[in-house]
Design a protein around this motif. Sequence first.
Motif, mmCIF file in Angstrom:
data_model
loop_
_atom_site.group_PDB
_atom_site.id
_atom_site.type_symbol
_atom_site.label_atom_id
_atom_site.label_comp_id
_atom_site.label_asym_id
_atom_site.label_seq_id
_atom_site.Cartn_x
_atom_site.Cartn_y
_atom_site.Cartn_z
ATOM 1 N N ALA A 1 0.852 -1.180 0.000
ATOM 2 C CA ALA A 1 0.000 0.000 0.000
ATOM 3 C C ALA A 1 0.893 1.236 0.000
ATOM 4 O O ALA A 1 2.052 1.167 0.399
ATOM 5 C CB ALA A 1 -0.898 -0.002 1.228
ATOM 6 N N HIS B 1 -3.607 3.874 -0.216
ATOM 7 C CA HIS B 1 -4.321 3.054 -1.185
ATOM 8 C C HIS B 1 -3.648 1.698 -1.336
ATOM 9 O O HIS B 1 -2.432 1.588 -1.216
ATOM 10 C CB HIS B 1 -4.328 3.737 -2.559
ATOM 11 N N MET B 2 -4.436 0.691 -1.654
ATOM 12 C CA MET B 2 -3.900 -0.621 -1.988
ATOM 13 C C MET B 2 -3.408 -0.577 -3.427
ATOM 14 O O MET B 2 -4.034 0.035 -4.288
ATOM 15 C CB MET B 2 -4.980 -1.695 -1.832
ATOM 16 N N ALA C 1 -3.358 2.629 -7.990
ATOM 17 C CA ALA C 1 -4.265 2.298 -6.895
ATOM 18 C C ALA C 1 -5.386 1.398 -7.390
ATOM 19 O O ALA C 1 -5.865 1.551 -8.516
ATOM 20 C CB ALA C 1 -4.843 3.576 -6.297
ATOM 21 N N ARG C 2 -5.827 0.485 -6.563
ATOM 22 C CA ARG C 2 -6.921 -0.414 -6.943
ATOM 23 C C ARG C 2 -8.240 0.320 -7.140
ATOM 24 O O ARG C 2 -9.132 -0.177 -7.793
ATOM 25 C CB ARG C 2 -7.086 -1.516 -5.905
ATOM 26 N N CYS C 3 -8.345 1.530 -6.599
ATOM 27 C CA CYS C 3 -9.567 2.324 -6.774
ATOM 28 C C CYS C 3 -9.497 3.180 -8.042
ATOM 29 O O CYS C 3 -10.405 3.975 -8.302
ATOM 30 C CB CYS C 3 -9.797 3.212 -5.551
ATOM 31 N N CYS D 1 -10.010 -0.474 -3.529
ATOM 32 C CA CYS D 1 -9.117 -0.507 -2.364
ATOM 33 C C CYS D 1 -9.822 -1.159 -1.186
ATOM 34 O O CYS D 1 -9.250 -2.011 -0.501
ATOM 35 C CB CYS D 1 -8.663 0.903 -1.981
ATOM 36 N N TRP E 1 -8.202 -4.516 1.399
ATOM 37 C CA TRP E 1 -7.565 -4.400 2.712
ATOM 38 C C TRP E 1 -7.675 -5.717 3.463
ATOM 39 O O TRP E 1 -8.722 -6.366 3.430
ATOM 40 C CB TRP E 1 -8.207 -3.291 3.541
#
Length: 76
Positions: free
Chosen positions: A6, A26-27, A34-36, A63, A67
């Motif tokens: 992250a 963010h992941m 970022a995953r988002c 994101c 997690w």
Amino acid sequence: MTALWAATRDASCYDRPDVRTTKQVHMAREDGTARCNRSTLDEGSTWSPSDVPPGLRCRSNGCRQAWPTTPAPAAG
């Protein structure tokens, strides 16, 4: 399979990035985004996902699902 990591966003492309406030973490995907889908991440400052406090975690779709979760304590 690569390890999960992250990071905060990489704001180096901005003329005047806001460095006064705490940013969300963010992941990451394998490509460093970022995953988002919000931004590219700062790979020079990474976190282990389990070390990120819940209040700093990105809650956007993508994101949020990535997690790590902690198991609930056993009822006893």
